[in-house]
Write an enzyme that holds these catalytic residues in place. Structure first.
Site, PDB file in Angstrom:
ATOM      1  N   LEU A  14       5.341  -7.444   9.508  1.00  0.00           N
ATOM      2  CA  LEU A  14       6.105  -6.563   8.632  1.00  0.00           C
ATOM      3  C   LEU A  14       7.504  -6.348   9.164  1.00  0.00           C
ATOM      4  O   LEU A  14       8.476  -6.357   8.426  1.00  0.00           O
ATOM      5  CB  LEU A  14       5.395  -5.225   8.499  1.00  0.00           C
ATOM      6  CG  LEU A  14       6.121  -4.165   7.676  1.00  0.00           C
ATOM      7  CD1 LEU A  14       6.376  -4.660   6.280  1.00  0.00           C
ATOM      8  CD2 LEU A  14       5.352  -2.887   7.671  1.00  0.00           C
ATOM      9  N   PHE A 123       6.980   2.316   9.977  1.00  0.00           N
ATOM     10  CA  PHE A 123       6.533   0.939   9.869  1.00  0.00           C
ATOM     11  C   PHE A 123       5.395   0.875   8.844  1.00  0.00           C
ATOM     12  O   PHE A 123       5.509   1.422   7.755  1.00  0.00           O
ATOM     13  CB  PHE A 123       6.168   0.359  11.237  1.00  0.00           C
ATOM     14  CG  PHE A 123       7.364   0.160  12.130  1.00  0.00           C
ATOM     15  CD1 PHE A 123       8.210  -0.912  11.940  1.00  0.00           C
ATOM     16  CD2 PHE A 123       7.655   1.054  13.148  1.00  0.00           C
ATOM     17  CE1 PHE A 123       9.340  -1.094  12.744  1.00  0.00           C
ATOM     18  CE2 PHE A 123       8.767   0.883  13.962  1.00  0.00           C
ATOM     19  CZ  PHE A 123       9.607  -0.194  13.754  1.00  0.00           C
ATOM     20  N   SER A 124       4.259   0.250   9.174  1.00  0.00           N
ATOM     21  CA  SER A 124       3.232  -0.022   8.156  1.00  0.00           C
ATOM     22  C   SER A 124       2.417   1.188   7.719  1.00  0.00           C
ATOM     23  O   SER A 124       1.595   1.069   6.812  1.00  0.00           O
ATOM     24  CB  SER A 124       2.269  -1.104   8.654  1.00  0.00           C
ATOM     25  OG  SER A 124       2.899  -2.356   8.678  1.00  0.00           O
ATOM     26  N   VAL A 125       2.615   2.348   8.330  1.00  0.00           N
ATOM     27  CA  VAL A 125       1.962   3.545   7.805  1.00  0.00           C
ATOM     28  C   VAL A 125       2.354   3.755   6.340  1.00  0.00           C
ATOM     29  O   VAL A 125       1.576   4.304   5.551  1.00  0.00           O
ATOM     30  CB  VAL A 125       2.315   4.780   8.666  1.00  0.00           C
ATOM     31  CG1 VAL A 125       1.852   6.068   7.996  1.00  0.00           C
ATOM     32  CG2 VAL A 125       1.682   4.653  10.050  1.00  0.00           C
ATOM     33  N   LYS A 127       2.308   1.652   4.065  1.00  0.00           N
ATOM     34  CA  LYS A 127       1.352   0.960   3.198  1.00  0.00           C
ATOM     35  C   LYS A 127       0.319   1.938   2.640  1.00  0.00           C
ATOM     36  O   LYS A 127      -0.051   1.878   1.467  1.00  0.00           O
ATOM     37  CB  LYS A 127       0.633  -0.150   3.966  1.00  0.00           C
ATOM     38  CG  LYS A 127       1.469  -1.365   4.323  1.00  0.00           C
ATOM     39  CD  LYS A 127       0.622  -2.361   5.103  1.00  0.00           C
ATOM     40  CE  LYS A 127       1.321  -3.695   5.304  1.00  0.00           C
ATOM     41  NZ  LYS A 127       2.494  -3.602   6.182  1.00  0.00           N
TER      42      LYS A 127
END
Length: 390
Positions: A14, A123-125, A127
């Site tokens: 990501l 970051f990907s949190v 999502k």
């Protein structure tokens, strides 16, 4: 364990995408994967000075997070020594730890010079927030249901390998579309998707994704696919007729009572990245976790379908790791928790039966790693033990 780390490493892709698909405000900004410790400490709490963002406005009311009747100070054994909370935070560059039980604060600590009002990038949190907005759109009737096909909402995908793929299959990362998530390969899909405007008037991620071939039958196999998390963000925006920031404000930030505006990084077309990079305060991360633990309700208002929160955070597909599996952009862990997880040490960990939410923000020296993951698991398990009976 090796498979767990490989799955975590895949999520680092990501950031590789983010280095190209975002709009940098500073000349010569290095890839976010290569930021020095000094740049991490300066820019993680101020990502809006580095990349173009949109604001997720808060409302007039703040959801209270009162102090619990007691605090906890867990210690744990790891790598041959006894660790305190301060030891762990110092060793692993942690900027914040928050522990909520039944919505009350058992532990709240800050590091790296961070203050309670400071945001930190997810970051990907992000999502897991995007997944939650899918639930809100279903509750609003803007998305008919999980078995509806994605081409009903993103018609530019008609005739592509996404023909016949359902919303649920996207959320399970099982579209069957061929995808290369190797972030060490400059020619991989994750390195190229969204990095350029391919067709004027079409979102760059949609343009790229609709050119991909099919590798498996939809729903048959989990394949970690960062591009599809951005695609889900596009789907939500099209379904509700609003930007992700507007919708997140309307369905979560305002009604649930977040304490500060969030910000959300955008792609080359000015669309929020469904898979990356919201920024919020430590307590607002906790409120995201508590909102899901409370079944997707804001006060007396059922924001998500009554079944959504539990279904999204329980295994829906096997993801190749020795863990219970994967939900709808949420990870299930062997210790019984479910996680929203991002590289460089971001996590919202929830133990449903314990009514426990644990938030950690950090600036790890690398995106992922076996030792980093093991130390955090030991820390989280120690917090859970200390919270019992609180």
């Amino acid at each position: 364990m090796r498979k767990i780390i490989l799955a975590m490493a895949a999520s680092a892709a990501l950031a590789a995408t983010g280095a190209q698909a975002q709009v940098a405000l500073k000349p010569g900004v290095p890839s976010i994967l290569q930021w020095s410790p000094e740049q991490q400490r300066e820019w993680y709490p101020a990502i809006e000075t580095v990349y173009q963002v949109r604001t997720v406005p808060r409302g007039a009311r703040v959801h209270p997070l009162p102090a619990a009747g007691r605090t906890i100070a867990p210690t744990f054994e790891y790598a041959g020594k006894t660790w305190t909370v301060d030891d762990y935070m110092a060793a692993y560059n942690v900027s914040g730890v928050l522990v909520l039980k039944d919505g009350k604060v058992l532990l709240e600590k800050y590091g790296l010079g961070r203050k309670p009002e400071d945001r930190w990038t997810s970051f990907s949190v992000a999502k897991s927030v995007t997944s939650t907005l899918v639930g809100a759109a279903i509750q609003d009737g803007r998305i008919k249901g999980l078995e509806d096909v994605v081409t009903n909402y993103v018609p530019e995908l008609k005739g592509s390998a996404y023909e016949g793929v359902t919303v649920r299959q996207l959320l399970m990362m099982s579209s069957g579309v061929k995808w290369n998530e190797d972030y060490t390969d400059p020619n991989s899909d994750v390195a190229r998707a969204g990095a350029a405007i391919l067709e004027p008037g079409v979102n760059p991620i949609v343009s790229y994704m609709r050119r991909l071939p099919r590798a498996n039958e939809p729903g048959a196999k989990f394949t970690y696919n960062t591009g599809e998390t951005d695609l889900v963000g596009v789907l939500v925006s099209k379904a509700v007729g609003k930007s992700l920031s507007e919708y997140a404000s309307e369905k979560l930030w305002k009604p649930y009572g977040m304490e500060r505006d969030a910000i959300w990084m955008v792609d080359l077309a000015g669309h929020e990245r469904g898979g990356c990079c919201m920024s919020m305060t430590l307590r607002d991360y906790g409120r995201v976790g508590q909102f899901m633990l409370d079944g997707g309700k804001a006060g007396d208002v059922q924001v998500l379908p009554p079944w959504w929160a539990e279904q999204a955070t329980t295994p829906q597909i096997t993801n190749g790791a020795p863990a219970p599996g994967y939900g709808y952009f949420w990870w299930m862990r062997p210790n019984g928790s479910y996680d929203a997880s991002g590289i460089f040490g971001q996590s919202i960990t929830t133990f449903r039966d314990d009514r426990l939410v644990i938030v950690i923000n950090a600036a790890w020296p690398q995106a992922t790693g076996r030792e980093l993951a093991m130390a955090r698991t030991a820390f989280v398990n120690a917090i859970r033990e200390a919270a019992k009976g609180a």
